[in-house]
Write a protein that holds these residues in place. Structure first.
Motif, PDB file in Angstrom:
ATOM      1  N   ILE A 130       0.850  -1.188   0.000  1.00 42.00           N
ATOM      2  CA  ILE A 130       0.000   0.000   0.000  1.00 42.00           C
ATOM      3  C   ILE A 130       0.887   1.241   0.000  1.00 42.00           C
ATOM      4  CG2 ILE A 130      -1.893   1.179   1.161  1.00 42.00           C
ATOM      5  CD1 ILE A 130      -2.524  -1.674   0.122  1.00 42.00           C
ATOM      6  N   ASN A 131       0.715   2.101  -0.994  1.00 39.86           N
ATOM      7  CA  ASN A 131       1.524   3.304  -1.175  1.00 39.86           C
ATOM      8  C   ASN A 131       0.654   4.545  -0.983  1.00 39.86           C
ATOM      9  OD1 ASN A 131       3.823   1.686  -2.175  1.00 39.86           O
ATOM     10  ND2 ASN A 131       2.550   1.395  -3.984  1.00 39.86           N
ATOM     11  N   ILE A 132       0.821   5.212   0.141  1.00 41.25           N
ATOM     12  CA  ILE A 132       0.028   6.413   0.437  1.00 41.25           C
ATOM     13  C   ILE A 132       0.924   7.434   1.137  1.00 41.25           C
ATOM     14  CG2 ILE A 132      -2.029   7.351   1.589  1.00 41.25           C
ATOM     15  CD1 ILE A 132      -3.246   4.585   1.609  1.00 41.25           C
ATOM     16  N   GLY A 133       0.806   8.692   0.720  1.00 41.46           N
ATOM     17  CA  GLY A 133       1.532   9.758   1.393  1.00 41.46           C
ATOM     18  C   GLY A 133       3.045   9.622   1.308  1.00 41.46           C
ATOM     19  N   GLY A 134       3.543   9.025   0.254  1.00 41.27           N
ATOM     20  CA  GLY A 134       4.981   8.852   0.103  1.00 41.27           C
ATOM     21  C   GLY A 134       5.561   7.748   0.972  1.00 41.27           C
ATOM     22  N   MET A 182       3.537   0.206   2.982  1.00 41.57           N
ATOM     23  CA  MET A 182       3.520  -0.917   3.923  1.00 41.57           C
ATOM     24  C   MET A 182       3.103  -2.163   3.168  1.00 41.57           C
ATOM     25  SD  MET A 182       1.730  -1.211   7.674  1.00 41.57           S
ATOM     26  CE  MET A 182       2.108  -2.591   8.766  1.00 41.57           C
ATOM     27  N   VAL A 183       3.752  -3.293   3.480  1.00 40.13           N
ATOM     28  CA  VAL A 183       3.463  -4.566   2.829  1.00 40.13           C
ATOM     29  C   VAL A 183       2.626  -5.449   3.753  1.00 40.13           C
ATOM     30  CG1 VAL A 183       4.467  -6.719   1.952  1.00 40.13           C
ATOM     31  CG2 VAL A 183       5.476  -4.517   1.322  1.00 40.13           C
ATOM     32  N   PHE A 184       1.534  -5.993   3.201  1.00 39.83           N
ATOM     33  CA  PHE A 184       0.647  -6.915   3.905  1.00 39.83           C
ATOM     34  C   PHE A 184       0.641  -8.234   3.133  1.00 39.83           C
ATOM     35  CE2 PHE A 184      -0.829  -2.679   4.905  1.00 39.83           C
ATOM     36  CZ  PHE A 184      -1.198  -2.729   6.250  1.00 39.83           C
ATOM     37  N   PRO A 185       1.314  -9.281   3.630  1.00 39.79           N
ATOM     38  CA  PRO A 185       1.445 -10.522   2.850  1.00 39.79           C
ATOM     39  C   PRO A 185       0.516 -11.665   3.263  1.00 39.79           C
ATOM     40  CG  PRO A 185       3.110 -10.476   4.549  1.00 39.79           C
ATOM     41  CD  PRO A 185       2.235  -9.267   4.775  1.00 39.79           C
ATOM     42  N   GLY A 186      -0.434 -11.407   4.158  1.00 40.27           N
ATOM     43  CA  GLY A 186      -1.311 -12.490   4.584  1.00 40.27           C
ATOM     44  C   GLY A 186      -0.541 -13.602   5.263  1.00 40.27           C
ATOM     45  N   ASP A 219       8.463   0.883   3.796  1.00 41.98           N
ATOM     46  CA  ASP A 219       8.674   1.532   5.101  1.00 41.98           C
ATOM     47  C   ASP A 219       8.222   0.680   6.273  1.00 41.98           C
ATOM     48  OD1 ASP A 219       9.543   4.373   4.261  1.00 41.98           O
ATOM     49  OD2 ASP A 219       7.763   4.014   3.038  1.00 41.98           O
ATOM     50  N   TYR A 220       7.113  -0.036   6.091  1.00 44.57           N
ATOM     51  CA  TYR A 220       6.552  -0.821   7.190  1.00 44.57           C
ATOM     52  C   TYR A 220       6.114  -2.183   6.652  1.00 44.57           C
ATOM     53  CZ  TYR A 220       6.295   3.977   8.881  1.00 44.57           C
ATOM     54  OH  TYR A 220       6.610   5.264   9.214  1.00 44.57           O
ATOM     55  N   TYR A 221       6.026  -3.136   7.582  1.00 41.93           N
ATOM     56  CA  TYR A 221       5.750  -4.508   7.150  1.00 41.93           C
ATOM     57  C   TYR A 221       4.897  -5.222   8.196  1.00 41.93           C
ATOM     58  CZ  TYR A 221       6.758  -9.403   5.858  1.00 41.93           C
ATOM     59  OH  TYR A 221       6.662 -10.725   5.506  1.00 41.93           O
ATOM     60  N   ALA A 222       3.826  -5.887   7.736  1.00 45.39           N
ATOM     61  CA  ALA A 222       3.014  -6.749   8.603  1.00 45.39           C
ATOM     62  C   ALA A 222       3.505  -8.176   8.407  1.00 45.39           C
ATOM     63  CB  ALA A 222       1.536  -6.636   8.232  1.00 45.39           C
ATOM     64  N   ILE A 223       4.144  -8.734   9.395  1.00 40.83           N
ATOM     65  CA  ILE A 223       4.833 -10.024   9.279  1.00 40.83           C
ATOM     66  C   ILE A 223       3.881 -11.131   8.832  1.00 40.83           C
ATOM     67  CG2 ILE A 223       6.018 -11.804  10.625  1.00 40.83           C
ATOM     68  CD1 ILE A 223       7.221  -9.513  12.278  1.00 40.83           C
ATOM     69  N   SER A 224       4.382 -11.964   7.917  1.00 41.74           N
ATOM     70  CA  SER A 224       3.553 -13.021   7.343  1.00 41.74           C
ATOM     71  C   SER A 224       3.291 -14.161   8.322  1.00 41.74           C
ATOM     72  CB  SER A 224       4.232 -13.580   6.089  1.00 41.74           C
ATOM     73  OG  SER A 224       3.464 -14.637   5.534  1.00 41.74           O
ATOM     74  N   LYS A 226      10.268  -1.201  12.003  1.00 37.20           N
ATOM     75  CA  LYS A 226       8.906  -1.273  12.554  1.00 37.20           C
ATOM     76  C   LYS A 226       8.126  -2.339  11.779  1.00 37.20           C
ATOM     77  CE  LYS A 226       8.632   3.377  14.477  1.00 37.20           C
ATOM     78  NZ  LYS A 226      10.006   3.816  14.122  1.00 37.20           N
ATOM     79  N   ASN A 227       8.236  -3.563  12.280  1.00 36.93           N
ATOM     80  CA  ASN A 227       7.507  -4.706  11.732  1.00 36.93           C
ATOM     81  C   ASN A 227       6.371  -5.047  12.683  1.00 36.93           C
ATOM     82  OD1 ASN A 227       9.453  -5.840   9.433  1.00 36.93           O
ATOM     83  ND2 ASN A 227      10.727  -5.233  11.169  1.00 36.93           N
ATOM     84  N   ILE A 228       5.180  -5.141  12.160  1.00 39.90           N
ATOM     85  CA  ILE A 228       4.004  -5.408  12.995  1.00 39.90           C
ATOM     86  C   ILE A 228       3.688  -6.901  12.963  1.00 39.90           C
ATOM     87  CG2 ILE A 228       1.620  -4.780  13.475  1.00 39.90           C
ATOM     88  CD1 ILE A 228       3.661  -2.439  13.534  1.00 39.90           C
ATOM     89  N   LEU A 229       3.531  -7.480  14.149  1.00 37.20           N
ATOM     90  CA  LEU A 229       3.265  -8.909  14.282  1.00 37.20           C
ATOM     91  C   LEU A 229       1.841  -9.121  14.769  1.00 37.20           C
ATOM     92  CD1 LEU A 229       4.000 -11.869  14.382  1.00 37.20           C
ATOM     93  CD2 LEU A 229       5.211 -11.465  16.530  1.00 37.20           C
ATOM     94  N   MET A 230       0.988  -9.671  13.885  1.00 40.33           N
ATOM     95  CA  MET A 230      -0.401  -9.957  14.247  1.00 40.33           C
ATOM     96  C   MET A 230      -0.568 -11.454  14.459  1.00 40.33           C
ATOM     97  SD  MET A 230      -2.494  -7.327  11.788  1.00 40.33           S
ATOM     98  CE  MET A 230      -1.299  -7.424  10.451  1.00 40.33           C
ATOM     99  N   GLY A 231      -0.890 -11.812  15.674  1.00 40.47           N
ATOM    100  CA  GLY A 231      -1.026 -13.216  16.035  1.00 40.47           C
ATOM    101  C   GLY A 231      -0.967 -13.342  17.539  1.00 40.47           C
ATOM    102  N   ARG A 232      -1.005 -14.547  18.024  1.00 42.28           N
ATOM    103  CA  ARG A 232      -0.935 -14.780  19.466  1.00 42.28           C
ATOM    104  C   ARG A 232       0.152 -15.811  19.736  1.00 42.28           C
ATOM    105  NH1 ARG A 232      -3.395 -18.728  22.230  1.00 42.28           N
ATOM    106  NH2 ARG A 232      -4.990 -19.062  20.636  1.00 42.28           N
TER     107      ARG A 232
END
Length: 540
Positions: free
Chosen positions: A435-439, A442-446, A464-469, A492-498
């Motif tokens: 996703i490219n917004i405002g210069g 962030m990558v969202f790889p599912g 710039d930013y990454y949501a960890i796969s 700044k890598n975001i980790l979604m999970g438990r």
């Protein structure tokens, strides 16, 4: 082995209704190996098998000059021991002499001999509208315990057609050394979706024939009794999904405005336990807009904390609506159809955040089972939402598709012009969104894994930013060389999970970076990321 089978006449016969139902065939035949055959590696083709091959393939097919030798190409049955051979087809030499009383022999490759022993069964069968025969080998124990619901029995599930408690869907396989070790099962029919993680019994032919998205009957002792794909409840959902898919049209993606000039960009990542839910908010001029990337509101592996996760879901939405004054999501971007990535979409529909004006990016042709997914497709279809096929060629300036470059289908529900995902796994059908917004980007790889990363072609560009796969699993670590060079620069890598949702989450590679380059959500409600300044704010 000894003389165990010496002098014992092999059991031979045609498929009955139960066998045809189990193998989804229109006719088949079987026999047993003898020790003598295995010793000499020459196997007599019993009359019942020979006559079926002649009937289906034609007598002339087998008569070749004077020798009568020919090669038959069989499809490999995925429910027997031949499934250990990765090829989808296998060529087997056959000797047939019509003049000598229609004698037929078959010669299995020495590579295959280790798969069976005297007393085990080998079998062939045909399917409707398919010309090539299937072949399989199955141990005596597994063959004699085959039990499925025939067409007459399928009208009655173990506890009745309307009893949902024992019908589960195969959500995914937990693997070790690339081999199934456990199976994640979910039941969406009960009031609160429940799950089971059961051992994968590879020696059992029922387990060996399972695919992601199949339905099964689960016994009280936690073992799989049989498949439930023919249960009326399941077939009803399958028909609904197919109907929706056929009626939903897709259109190319478009950018209504130049989002590179947005001066106010935030993303929100919600602690849903084991699941993904991200929201992107941006401002152009005086208008705020919001997109959502996957949406889960419920951790199906942790029912005890269901209220906490749903509260996090509601709290984040309330915060966004008050801070940014947005009343709907203009885009819904779906990476793939796994339950932990889509189960919150119905909640967004209920509260009006997804409506007739929402543009949906979804590979709607990748068939996936499940009541939740069926309900989503029905909403999209009945409200005529705009749907974009997320492949590389449909990229826009703001929504760049890094993968896939080809249209992918579910291997068990093939679509003309589409191909299998790597490893035939839905995780590797995940769309990788940049996703490219405002210069910023962030990558969202599912849940993409090694096979998908390896198949990805990336020509470069800043990230710039990454949501960890894949919730931090080691098998989700990026191995796409050029992209990985960009990702290693990100702090700044975001980790979604438990953590501990199941074995391998979080993986060792990710775990070492938590608190340094990786920001997990475990002990907060949601994370707020200001893309322009890079400031992260944790909301408890």
């Amino acid at each position: 082995m000894g003389n165990e089978n010496k002098g014992i006449k092999p059991v031979t016969g045609e498929f009955d209704e139960e066998k045809n139902c189990y193998f989804e065939s229109c006719g088949g035949a079987y026999t047993q190996f003898t020790d003598a055959e295995i010793k000499h590696r020459v196997y007599c083709v019993k009359a019942v098998i020979r006559d079926m091959l002649i009937e289906k393939l034609g007598n002339d097919f087998f008569l070749k000059q004077d020798t009568g030798n020919n090669t038959i190409t069989f499809k490999v049955c995925n429910k027997g021991n031949f499934a250990e051979i990765e090829a989808e087809t296998i060529d087997i030499v056959c000797n047939y002499k019509e003049k000598t009383k229609r004698v037929m022999s078959i010669f299995f490759h020495k590579r295959d001999i280790k798969l069976f022993k005297g007393g085990d069964y080998w079998y062939i069968y045909f399917k409707e509208n398919e010309s090539e025969p299937y072949i399989g080998v199955m141990s005596k124990d597994n063959w004699e315990t085959i039990k499925v619901k025939t067409s007459s029995e399928s009208k009655q599930s173990p506890k009745g057609d309307n009893d949902y408690e024992n019908i589960y869907m195969v959500h995914d396989f937990i693997r070790a050394d690339n081999m199934p070790e456990r199976i994640i099962l979910i039941n969406e029919f009960v009031p609160q979706t429940t799950s089971q993680i059961v051992p994968y019994l590879g020696h059992n032919s029922i387990y060996a024939g399972l695919h992601q998205g199949d339905y099964i009957y689960l016994s009280n002792n936690g073992t799989i009794d049989s498949t439930a794909n023919d249960n009326p409840i399941v077939t009803g959902i399958t028909n609904e999904i197919n109907n929706s898919i056929s009626n939903i049209d897709t259109t190319p993606g478009s950018d209504p405005e130049d989002l590179g000039k947005a001066d106010h960009v935030y993303s929100y990542h919600v602690n849903i336990g084991h699941g993904n839910f991200s929201i992107i908010v941006y401002r152009t001029g005086s208008n705020n807009s919001a997109w959502v990337v996957d949406s889960s509101s419920y951790d199906f592996l942790d029912k005890t904390n269901a209220k906490k996760y749903k509260d996090n879901f509601d709290k984040c939405i309330d915060f966004i609506q008050k801070k940014h004054i947005v009343d709907c999501f203009s885009k819904l971007l779906v990476t793939h159809q796994h339950f932990d990535h889509i189960n919150g979409i119905s909640e967004l529909i209920k509260c009006g955040l997804i409506n007739n004006d929402t543009e949906v990016w979804l590979n709607k042709d990748y068939f996936w089972s499940g009541k939740t997914y069926s309900d989503i497709l029905k909403y999209i279809n009945s409200n005529k939402l705009k749907v974009v096929m997320p492949i590389v060629t449909n990229s826009t300036r703001s929504i760049e598709i890094l993968y896939p470059s080809a249209k992918l289908h579910n291997p068990t529900h093939p679509v003309k012009g589409f191909i299998d995902p790597p490893d035939k796994d839905i995780n590797n059908a995940s769309v990788v969104y940049k996703i490219n917004i405002g210069g910023k980007s962030m990558v969202f790889p599912g849940d993409i894994e090694y096979g998908g990363w390896k198949a990805m072609s990336y020509s470069g560009g800043n990230v710039d930013y990454y949501a960890i796969s894949h919730h931090g699993s080691d098998n989700g670590v990026c191995i796409c060389t050029i992209l990985n060079k960009e990702l290693t620069k990100i702090n700044k890598n975001i980790l979604m999970g438990r953590d501990g949702a199941y074995s391998g989450i979080y993986g060792s590679i990710v775990r070492r970076k938590i608190g340094k380059q990786v920001y997990a959500l475990d002990n907060i409600s949601f994370l707020e990321l200001d893309w322009i300044s890079g400031i992260l704010t944790q909301h408890i």
